[in-house]
Design a protein around this motif. Sequence first.
Motif, PDB file in Angstrom:
ATOM      1  N   LEU A   1     -14.506  41.336  10.491  1.00  0.00           N
ATOM      2  CA  LEU A   1     -14.164  42.347   9.491  1.00  0.00           C
ATOM      3  C   LEU A   1     -15.217  42.333   8.409  1.00  0.00           C
ATOM      4  O   LEU A   1     -15.607  41.269   7.935  1.00  0.00           O
ATOM      5  CB  LEU A   1     -12.800  42.035   8.878  1.00  0.00           C
ATOM      6  N   SER A   2     -15.693  43.503   8.037  1.00  0.00           N
ATOM      7  CA  SER A   2     -16.634  43.532   6.913  1.00  0.00           C
ATOM      8  C   SER A   2     -16.302  44.681   5.974  1.00  0.00           C
ATOM      9  O   SER A   2     -15.754  45.703   6.368  1.00  0.00           O
ATOM     10  CB  SER A   2     -18.072  43.663   7.415  1.00  0.00           C
TER      11      SER A   2
ATOM     12  N   LYS B   1     -19.621  40.586   5.180  1.00  0.00           N
ATOM     13  CA  LYS B   1     -18.761  40.140   6.262  1.00  0.00           C
ATOM     14  C   LYS B   1     -17.653  39.257   5.709  1.00  0.00           C
ATOM     15  O   LYS B   1     -17.919  38.182   5.201  1.00  0.00           O
ATOM     16  CB  LYS B   1     -19.583  39.352   7.291  1.00  0.00           C
TER      17      LYS B   1
ATOM     18  N   ASP C   1     -13.155  45.146  12.576  1.00  0.00           N
ATOM     19  CA  ASP C   1     -14.268  45.854  13.198  1.00  0.00           C
ATOM     20  C   ASP C   1     -14.305  45.597  14.684  1.00  0.00           C
ATOM     21  O   ASP C   1     -14.717  46.432  15.479  1.00  0.00           O
ATOM     22  CB  ASP C   1     -15.597  45.392  12.575  1.00  0.00           C
ATOM     23  N   SER C   2     -13.928  44.377  15.063  1.00  0.00           N
ATOM     24  CA  SER C   2     -13.916  44.044  16.495  1.00  0.00           C
ATOM     25  C   SER C   2     -12.926  42.919  16.714  1.00  0.00           C
ATOM     26  O   SER C   2     -12.435  42.302  15.782  1.00  0.00           O
ATOM     27  CB  SER C   2     -15.313  43.622  16.938  1.00  0.00           C
TER      28      SER C   2
END
Lengths: 356, 264, 293
Positions: free
Chosen positions: B16-17, B22, B61-62
């Motif tokens: 997550l950023s 980050k 984010d991923s």
Amino acid sequence: MSEIDLRIATPVNGTAGLRAAGLAAGTVLILAAPLLASEYWINAIIVPFLILSLAGLGLNLLTGYAGQLSLGAGAFMMVGAYATFSLQLRLPDLPLPLALVVSGLIAAAVGLAFGIPSTRIKGFYLIVSTLAAQFFFEWLFLKFPWFYDGNSSATIALPRGLTFFGLGAETPHGRYYLTLGAVALITLLSFNLVRSQTGRNWMAIRDMDTAAAVIGVPVTRAKLQAFAVSSFVLGIAGSLWAFAYLGSASVQSFGLSRSYQILFIIIIGGLGTIRGAYLGAAFVSLLPLALDWLFQHLFSGHVDAGLLQNIQKGIFGLLIMWFLVKEPEGLARLLGIKPPARRRLFPSSQNQELNP
Amino acid sequence: MTTPVPPALEVRNVSLSFKGVKAISDLSFKVEAREICALIGPNGAGKSSLLNILNGVYVPDSGEIIFEGEHFRRMEPLEAARRGIGRGFQNNALFSGMSVVDNVITGLSRHSRLTLVEEMFRLPRARNEERRFRERAQAVLHLFGLDRHAATIVGTLPYGVQKKVELARAIVAEPRLVLLDEPLAGMNAAEKQEIAAVVARLNKELQLTIVLIEHDIGIVLELAHHVVVLDYGRKLADGPPETIRDNPDVIAAYLGSERAEIAA
Amino acid sequence: MSMFLETLIGGLLAGTMYSLVAIGFVLIYKASGVFNYAQGSILLFAALTFVSLTGQGVPAFGAIAITIALLVLMAIAIEKLLLRPLTNRSPMTLFMATLGLSYLVEAVAQGIMGSQVRALDLGIDDLPIFVGDIMISQFDLIAAGVALALGIGLSLLFNRTRIGIQLRGVADDTRAALSLGIDINRIWQIVWAVAGIVGLVAGLLWGARQGVQFSLSLVVLKALPVLIIGGFTSIAGAIVGGLVVGAGESLAETYLGPLVGGGITPWFAYALALLFLFIRPAGLFGERQIERV
């Protein structure tokens, strides 16, 4: 029992009887008002006061309790008024009270539609939606003669001779009792609503923002409910304003300045309280009178009407700012009626701290 | 022959950023059912952000989250609540002007089946539901020993008691996983012990899986079955409390300031 | 085709007038996070003051100087008496406060200087210029030029000067700015004063176009869609947003209007803004808000 508003203080020994007597006397006075007060007072002061209180109540549910800022109060009132007109025109056998309720429902549907953006948009950006409603309906009800039955002055009015429960709708008595009945009933229903789960949901959305959904509050549904209920009440208020107070109305009766006025009523009276609407409406109704009287005495009646208007405007502006700075809970708190509640209205979204 | 219970929660390669910074980098760990897992680490290590991801406030984010066997790329806040993920907040999500019991009832909101009309007219169904919810709330208050405060306005209560109310609200809807964000913040030693005991009870008696963020290493060592250490959004260590205590990386991350406390 | 171009260009130019107003909002929003509903009233006040002074025979430069001085005083008063007590309150509260402020400013402006319409002559004639078949208003062209110049000037101010950088620092993180020793209160006073001056420029141009009267303060209602579309925190956004709204309104009125009886200008911009809120909530050039829980 929720103690956010309208806490009836537990009476100290001996005063319980006094309170009951006071309540009874008050009720009698309210019911007998048309017999006691002059026609002028009923028509020009009390009825509009009641209707403005109702409108304030409606807006307070949306803005004060659910925290959704709205500058569209005028628009929803307009929808209600025009709906009542159309219903009476096209379904003349529909009893007046029923017409009011149906108008309210129509206004609720419209409110719901314009409330949909609130599920995506937060904070004060939301005024775009309600302002869109305001401008749209100001255009719509002027542009299409169907809404005002082709009348040359684009105004709407109810036909003569309407009755409800045996009372004539144009007489001061009739207007008063119609208004009083509607206002009393809706106040009671709103009172129940804000102390129920829906009311708590609204306050959670207002006070806890994102955290509300996290703790399980159905945010989307609750927001839409707020818009619907608020618009329902505003719709009825609009109908009453047009027909129980003004007699005939047009788009101008419900313009942006009306939206401002209702918002001011609840800011001054107290956001997020039931009684705030009444206090604010009383203030807004009585201030012009007080100023008038004051200037009559100070300047023996030689005051420019425009100047008086400006002074009133200036005073409102000052009061809004003052109340927001000093006492966000408005007159309700100022007059010591509200129980102490160290609550901050509308959490700051700059530092999304969760303030209880 | 008991079949192994799958982990209640698994975080897998989550990143997550924000605006280029980050907050969490490729984080993975598992939380077993019915354990107390503590997330520790210096401020800004991404702990709160992780909880927010689990509750659906942030979208990673991923990576993915596996809760009770189901895979999620993203969560919606209400859905997380529905699936049984409860949350306690650092600053308490409470109405300071309302009574304790009303606050707790708010946690039951999503179970309400009433329509507006029923609420407005206080029809029997509405009164019944209100009664049932109130009873449930009272039962939870009893669990926390808050019975006598039921009608008290929350804002008038001391902070430690408010925290208990917040915890009560978090569990009233019977979640299976509770995320607690610094439940002991701002308390003195005695209050901390009290709340820690409450958390332990919730875990034991209600079989709740608990993930909590906490800074007091002493309490963490006593309370948690499993510790995950974060620093700059990365996992530094992951294991039972004893292994964490002597881990040099962990000590270094805290700049040795906790050494004395840990060794004690 | 030429009608389309004419409508489009006319709309774009008209849009720059909106941009001019919107820039004032961006300044204040950038520095204090407030949507200043009173910007329109301040604009009216500035224009009225100028017109009243010149009406009394004060030469133009003198009138401008006096008006600017009054705007500076106003900015200081607003910062001290309204903004400071309301620090850390929610954007909604601040917005409602500026709503109240707008009422007060209007009341004072009209109370002192009267509510009749005044003509404002800036010496710019509204002559048509012809480019091929297309008619362009000279006035609009000059106004557009002014708007662009102002926009570029202020952008340079923000990015190149020390004050500008401090301003951006304050907008970004108030606490950090404080810890750096930046005098936030002074910054706010400066910003509100500059916004007032921008309002003066806008007020003069709008006043020249439609006379100085109460309706001038309603430009704020046009600025909101412009800002939603362009973003609240960017001057470039204000300009682009203004262009979009201006062109949009113009084209919509000409092409969609006849289908529904015309007069859709009042609400079209808002419908457009609503659309943008769904697609791009931060506006074309704005920054996304991050929520923390």
